[in-house]
Design an enzyme around this catalytic site. Structure first.
Site, short mmCIF file in Angstrom:
data_model
loop_
_atom_site.label_atom_id
_atom_site.label_comp_id
_atom_site.label_asym_id
_atom_site.label_seq_id
_atom_site.Cartn_x
_atom_site.Cartn_y
_atom_site.Cartn_z
CB CYS A 156 46.53 14.76 -7.29
SG CYS A 156 46.21 13.69 -5.87
CG HIS A 211 42.11 15.83 -6.17
ND1 HIS A 211 43.20 15.41 -6.90
CD2 HIS A 211 41.68 16.99 -6.75
CE1 HIS A 211 43.41 16.27 -7.89
NE2 HIS A 211 42.52 17.23 -7.82
CD GLN A 231 42.45 19.59 -10.84
OE1 GLN A 231 42.24 18.85 -9.89
NE2 GLN A 231 41.49 19.87 -11.72
#
Length: 328
Positions: A156, A211, A231
């Protein structure tokens, strides 16, 4: 060298504890932006768009990549702009199955312009590192079995950092790991301060999820402002794994509600009922919008939430994407 418990190998993208390339370990809430280290791989000279070479694949005689929608005036209607944005992202993702495009896009050298990265120099750096480690087998043994020559599926932080660079860079390199992140700041209030007639991209480092992701806020032409998520996710946390190519294909042009984003990125999120938290995460960050695929037991609600916004020029974003797609 070791950085955050991860062996850093000079000259190339590095492998985190998960065995994924990119030098980042996901799902570990931190007060530092994911992907905070820059590799030492060489890059091409700084400057504007490099001259196109006849040796570059996927280009026609004009030197333009036919996969990329032609760059035209920014004075566009909403529908046309949405179409151009979708085509630009789709062409970029399609190109990442090519070795050169993949290596340039998913490199972790942030102190130079992304379009100044030279795929030949990156490959040479990989080969040198493999030699320094005593050959490919020794390299794999020391890096958890990672093949340095394989196409990369970015974690990520690596995807967010590089797409942020791609969208925002013009003449000066932008290092997403060195920009000032806002903390203890209301996301909703911050968005209200942004000029609605300009394009912005917000990079979010969410310690609650472990994240990092992007929020694209194109300029407002009419009606309420539209937001899009960009993402990738390694999985193993509250959300399942998803490749950036799959996300862009299925949800990259799917607008998300700013009201829902404001709730997700608020201090009140941790106080919300489990079913509301699950619904918000599924609606915004799960590729199928399926609440059954969200595991809120893996949230770290005491994690820090930080974000930073940056204006971007859509035509420049197209040019940068065209450079990467043209490498093949």
């Amino acid at each position: 060298m070791l950085e955050h418990g991860v062996m850093k190998i000079p000259g190339i993208n590095n492998v985190g504890k998960t065995g994924q390339a990119g030098g980042e370990t996901e799902r570990i809430p931190s007060t530092e932006p994911l992907g905070s280290s820059a590799a030492t791989s060489p890059a091409g000279p700084l400057g504007g768009l490099p001259a196109r070479s006849s040796s570059i694949s996927n280009t026609n005689r004009t030197g333009e990549n036919p996969m990329i929608t032609p760059i035209i005036s920014s004075n566009l209607g909403l529908k046309h702009r949405v179409t151009l944005r979708k085509a630009t992202l789709a062409s970029l993702m399609q190109s990442l199955s090519g070795e050169s495009s993949n290596r340039v896009m998913w490199n972790d050298r942030y102190d130079t312009l992304l379009i100044a990265r030279d795929p030949r120099e990156i490959k040479n750096a990989i080969e040198k590192s493999v030699t320094d480690f005593g050959g490919l087998e020794n390299y794999k043994e020391l890096t958890g079995g990672a093949d340095p020559f394989a196409l990369m599926t970015p974690v990520c932080g690596l995807s967010a950092n590089n797409i942020f660079k791609l969208m925002t860079e013009k003449d000066v390199p932008i290092d997403p790991t060195s920009i000032e992140y806002l903390e203890n700041t209301s996301f909703a209030e911050h968005v209200n301060t942004l000029d609605s007639h300009k394009n912005y991209v917000v990079i979010v480092n969410d310690g609650r999820l472990g994240h990092k992701f992007l929020i694209d806020l194109p300029a407002l032409t009419q009606g309420p402002r539209t937001a899009y998520i960009i993402q990738s996710d390694l999985g193993g946390g509250a959300l399942p794994a998803v490749r950036v190519e799959d996300w862009i294909s299925r949800r990259g042009s799917d607008p998300v509600s700013l009201d829902e984003l404001n709730q997700l990125l608020s201090k009140d999120f941790s106080k919300m009922p489990d079913d509301v938290q699950t619904r918000l995460l599924a609606s915004i960050l799960q590729i199928d919008k399926d609440p059954h695929k969200v595991d809120i037991k893996k949230l770290h609600l005491d994690g820090k939430l930080r974000f930073a916004s940056h204006e971007y020029d859509f035509r420049q974003f197209q040019r940068n994407a065209q450079y990467v797609a043209g490498l093949g």
